[in-house]
Structures are given as structure tokens and as C-alpha cells.
Motif scaffolding. Structure first.
Motif, PDB file in Angstrom:
ATOM      1  N   TYR A 188      10.523  10.301  -7.793  1.00 51.45           N
ATOM      2  CA  TYR A 188       9.729  11.460  -7.362  1.00 51.45           C
ATOM      3  C   TYR A 188       9.032  11.172  -6.034  1.00 51.45           C
ATOM      4  N   PHE A 189       8.638   9.914  -5.849  1.00 51.78           N
ATOM      5  CA  PHE A 189       7.947   9.521  -4.621  1.00 51.78           C
ATOM      6  C   PHE A 189       8.918   8.988  -3.546  1.00 51.78           C
ATOM      7  N   GLY A 190      10.187   9.279  -3.712  1.00 52.38           N
ATOM      8  CA  GLY A 190      11.150   9.009  -2.645  1.00 52.38           C
ATOM      9  C   GLY A 190      11.842   7.678  -2.671  1.00 52.38           C
ATOM     10  N   PHE A 191      11.623   6.878  -3.719  1.00 48.29           N
ATOM     11  CA  PHE A 191      12.294   5.574  -3.788  1.00 48.29           C
ATOM     12  C   PHE A 191      13.662   5.736  -4.443  1.00 48.29           C
ATOM     13  N   LYS A 192      14.688   5.290  -3.762  1.00 52.55           N
ATOM     14  CA  LYS A 192      16.040   5.367  -4.317  1.00 52.55           C
ATOM     15  C   LYS A 192      16.221   4.272  -5.364  1.00 52.55           C
TER      16      LYS A 192
ATOM     17  N   VAL B 138       9.042   7.990   7.802  1.00 52.05           N
ATOM     18  CA  VAL B 138       9.076   9.333   8.378  1.00 52.05           C
ATOM     19  C   VAL B 138       8.131   9.418   9.568  1.00 52.05           C
ATOM     20  N   VAL B 139       8.434  10.341  10.463  1.00 53.40           N
ATOM     21  CA  VAL B 139       7.486  10.728  11.505  1.00 53.40           C
ATOM     22  C   VAL B 139       6.678  11.881  10.919  1.00 53.40           C
ATOM     23  N   TRP B 140       5.350  11.784  10.962  1.00 50.26           N
ATOM     24  CA  TRP B 140       4.490  12.782  10.304  1.00 50.26           C
ATOM     25  C   TRP B 140       3.403  13.251  11.270  1.00 50.26           C
ATOM     26  N   SER B 141       3.136  14.551  11.259  1.00 51.36           N
ATOM     27  CA  SER B 141       2.090  15.099  12.121  1.00 51.36           C
ATOM     28  C   SER B 141       1.605  16.446  11.610  1.00 51.36           C
ATOM     29  N   LYS B 142       0.322  16.718  11.879  1.00 48.81           N
ATOM     30  CA  LYS B 142      -0.233  18.050  11.613  1.00 48.81           C
ATOM     31  C   LYS B 142      -0.201  18.899  12.878  1.00 48.81           C
ATOM     32  N   LYS B 143      -0.031  18.252  14.030  1.00 47.44           N
ATOM     33  CA  LYS B 143      -0.157  18.939  15.316  1.00 47.44           C
ATOM     34  C   LYS B 143       1.177  19.370  15.914  1.00 47.44           C
ATOM     35  N   ILE B 144       2.238  18.665  15.560  1.00 48.57           N
ATOM     36  CA  ILE B 144       3.536  18.887  16.198  1.00 48.57           C
ATOM     37  C   ILE B 144       4.589  19.180  15.132  1.00 48.57           C
ATOM     38  N   ASP B 145       5.502  20.068  15.451  1.00 46.83           N
ATOM     39  CA  ASP B 145       6.574  20.399  14.511  1.00 46.83           C
ATOM     40  C   ASP B 145       7.656  19.318  14.596  1.00 46.83           C
TER      41      ASP B 145
ATOM     42  N   ALA C 217       5.135   5.808   5.510  1.00 47.08           N
ATOM     43  CA  ALA C 217       6.059   5.694   4.380  1.00 47.08           C
ATOM     44  C   ALA C 217       6.397   7.069   3.821  1.00 47.08           C
ATOM     45  N   TYR C 218       7.650   7.264   3.510  1.00 48.76           N
ATOM     46  CA  TYR C 218       8.107   8.495   2.882  1.00 48.76           C
ATOM     47  C   TYR C 218       7.337   8.753   1.587  1.00 48.76           C
ATOM     48  N   SER C 219       7.069   7.684   0.831  1.00 48.87           N
ATOM     49  CA  SER C 219       6.352   7.813  -0.444  1.00 48.87           C
ATOM     50  C   SER C 219       4.956   8.382  -0.242  1.00 48.87           C
TER      51      SER C 219
ATOM     52  N   SER D 210       0.796  -1.223   0.000  1.00 42.19           N
ATOM     53  CA  SER D 210       0.000   0.000   0.000  1.00 42.19           C
ATOM     54  C   SER D 210       0.832   1.277   0.000  1.00 42.19           C
ATOM     55  N   ASP D 211       2.125   1.192   0.346  1.00 43.02           N
ATOM     56  CA  ASP D 211       2.955   2.400   0.269  1.00 43.02           C
ATOM     57  C   ASP D 211       3.142   2.853  -1.171  1.00 43.02           C
ATOM     58  N   LEU D 212       2.825   1.963  -2.131  1.00 42.12           N
ATOM     59  CA  LEU D 212       2.996   2.259  -3.555  1.00 42.12           C
ATOM     60  C   LEU D 212       1.774   2.907  -4.189  1.00 42.12           C
ATOM     61  N   LYS D 213       0.730   3.134  -3.424  1.00 46.03           N
ATOM     62  CA  LYS D 213      -0.544   3.580  -3.970  1.00 46.03           C
ATOM     63  C   LYS D 213      -0.387   4.708  -4.996  1.00 46.03           C
ATOM     64  N   PHE D 214       0.237   5.783  -4.619  1.00 46.73           N
ATOM     65  CA  PHE D 214       0.346   6.934  -5.520  1.00 46.73           C
ATOM     66  C   PHE D 214       1.455   6.743  -6.549  1.00 46.73           C
ATOM     67  N   ALA D 215       2.556   6.157  -6.126  1.00 44.66           N
ATOM     68  CA  ALA D 215       3.688   5.955  -7.036  1.00 44.66           C
ATOM     69  C   ALA D 215       3.329   4.991  -8.162  1.00 44.66           C
ATOM     70  N   LEU D 216       2.742   3.843  -7.814  1.00 47.38           N
ATOM     71  CA  LEU D 216       2.438   2.845  -8.835  1.00 47.38           C
ATOM     72  C   LEU D 216       1.271   3.282  -9.716  1.00 47.38           C
ATOM     73  N   ASP D 217       0.298   3.962  -9.145  1.00 52.05           N
ATOM     74  CA  ASP D 217      -0.790   4.510  -9.960  1.00 52.05           C
ATOM     75  C   ASP D 217      -0.231   5.466 -11.015  1.00 52.05           C
ATOM     76  N   SER D 218       0.766   6.244 -10.623  1.00 53.22           N
ATOM     77  CA  SER D 218       1.393   7.183 -11.563  1.00 53.22           C
ATOM     78  C   SER D 218       2.176   6.439 -12.640  1.00 53.22           C
ATOM     79  N   VAL D 219       2.878   5.376 -12.237  1.00 55.66           N
ATOM     80  CA  VAL D 219       3.613   4.561 -13.208  1.00 55.66           C
ATOM     81  C   VAL D 219       2.643   3.964 -14.233  1.00 55.66           C
ATOM     82  N   VAL D 220       1.502   3.474 -13.752  1.00 59.61           N
ATOM     83  CA  VAL D 220       0.511   2.882 -14.646  1.00 59.61           C
ATOM     84  C   VAL D 220      -0.039   3.928 -15.617  1.00 59.61           C
TER      85      VAL D 220
END
Length: 250
Positions: free
Chosen positions: A246-250, A106-113, A185-187, A32-42
Motif C-alpha cells: 500500500y505504501f509503494g514497496f514492491k 519521487v520528485v514532489w512539490s506543492k508549487k510546481i506541476d 521516498a515514494y512511501s 525513516s522512509d518506513l515511518k508510516f508503513a512500519l507504524d501501520s505494520v505494527v
């Protein structure tokens, strides 16, 4: 147009339809981390290739179990190379295993910097729920757990963990506000959906967890489907690699 000609045309287009949709159609199981990346590839792939690419997203562990039990997927894109390797051991693969990228978390949040606080943001007083994917069957969840233990904060936060069925669900928890913060996921952090949330993220150093080699393989079921090889070959192309990058995969 005569009735005879109409009948011939109808038969011709019926045969053509069967050929297009019968032969040029693949079912893909993808982490599921590929959702946006693989959809774009397709999307890029379809500009040059006629045919259907149907993708089912989920946790790599559960997709592995489905394929092992006979699910009719032609290609498997895993978030961890260990699952394609296990399929190979079972005799359920029909191609070499291809590493299409290295995943990051990544650590991700809308509430904390989190950009400033890094891993310490998980210990903030306002944090009551921390979203991660289930480490039992989601590689990204396992790497999240490893990073928490690496920074010696696991014991302090383990009771606050909210487990998503996969990394996409963990991301949904944190973007919807059901969790205060998450390790995702970074992606996904680079996807349009999460960018629109105006959250911040901290890229966890790779040394904090096992390397996340992500790999794809044609399954035994997909062996007879030439379109599966066509698609996997495209994934190895420069165009596809640019999308994945573009989606962060090396």
C-alpha cells in the motif's frame, strides 16, 4: 480479601508484568522512509500479539553506526541492503537478511506541476531550494543524487540542494515550504501526511539510479529475544506485505 492473599496476588502480577515487559519487548532501528508503513505494520501486529515494539527512525547509515557501536536494537530495517550486509560481515547479525521491499523515489512539490514537467521541474525558474536526504548516510539521498546525475541536471542544481538528516526531514522541508521541491521516498509521498498537503509527484524511473533493495535483519543483541523473531516473521506474512505494498514497496 486477606492481607496474605493480597500479597500473593501482588507478587503474581509483578512476576507477570516482568515476564510480559521483560521478554515481549523489542527495540527496532528503522530507516525513516518506513515511518508510516512500519507504524501501520505494527498496528496490525499488535492485534494478535501482546508486547511492545519500540521503533527509532533515522538514516540507515547512522543507525548502522549506532548498532556497530553497541546500540541495543533487536532488529534493523535498512533502506539499503548494504548496511545489513556490513553488519553481517562484522558478526553482528543473528538471522538471514530479509529483503522486505524495493524502494522508489519521487520528485514532489506543492508549487510546481511535477507530473507534467518530470525532472525538468527541478530546473524551473522559481525553484531556489531542492530538498534531498544527505547522500553520505541516507540511501534515499544517494539515489536522489544518482538520478540527478543520470538526467544531467546535477551541476545545474547542486547549489540549490538542501540536505535533510534523513529522508523524513527532507520531506518536511518540502511540505513546510522551506524547500520549493524535493526528491523524497515514494512511501512518504503515499502517506496521509503528504497527501493532505495536496502536492503532486513524479515517480522517477528505476533505471535512473541503483536498485534500492530494503532489508531487515535481527541483530546479535536480538538473538536471545524470541519476540524479535515473532515480529520479523510477521513482517514476512501476507498481511504485512499488503501494508507495505500500500505504501509503494514492491
Amino acid at each position: 480479601m486477606s492481607k496474605w492473599v493480597k500479597t500473593i496476588c501482588a507478587v503474581f502480577f509483578a512476576v507477570l508484568s516482568v515476564e510480559c515487559y521483560g521478554q515481549k519487548r523489542i527495540l527496532v532501528a528503522a530507516a525513516s522512509d518506513l515511518k508510516f508503513a512500519l507504524d501501520s505494520v505494527v498496528s496490525v501486529f499488535r492485534r494478535k500479539n501482546a508486547g511492545d515494539v519500540e521503533i527509532s527512525y533515522g538514516s540507515s547509515g547512522k543507525l548502522f553506526e549506532q548498532i556497530s557501536n553497541g546500540a541495543p536494537f533487536d532488529i534493523f530495517f535498512s533502506a539499503d541492503i548494504s548496511y545489513p550486509n556490513k553488519l553481517k560481515e562484522k558478526g553482528l547479525t543473528a538471522s538471514e537478511i530479509y529483503v522486505y521491499g524495493v524502494g522508489r523515489i519521487v520528485v514532489w512539490s506543492k508549487k510546481i506541476d511535477v507530473e507534467k514537467e518530470g525532472m525538468n521541474s527541478l530546473l524551473s525558474p522559481g525553484v531556489r531550494k531542492i530538498a534531498i536526504a544527505n547522500p553520505l548516510h541516507a540511501p534515499y539521498g544517494k539515489r536522489a543524487e544518482e538520478s540527478l546525475k543520470f538526467y544531467k541536471v546535477y551541476d545545474a542544481v547542486k547549489n540549490n540542494l538542501v540536505l535533510g538528516e534523513n529522508i523524513s526531514q527532507a520531506a518536511q522541508f518540502v511540505t513546510s515550504g522551506a524547500a520549493d521541491i524535493g526528491i523524497v521516498a515514494y512511501s512518504l509521498a503515499l502517506s496521509p501526511n503528504m497527501k493532505e498537503q495536496h502536492g503532486k509527484f513524479y515517480l522517477i524511473p528505476e533505471g535512473a539510479h541503483q536498485r534500492l533493495d530494503q532489508a531487515a535483519v535481527i541483530t546479535k543483541k536480538g538473538k536471545a529475544n524470541d519476540f524479535a523473531q515473532t515480529f520479523l516473521s510477521f513482517v514476512k506474512s501476507k498481511e504485512a506485505k499488503q501494508v507495505l505494498s500500500y505504501f509503494g514497496f514492491k
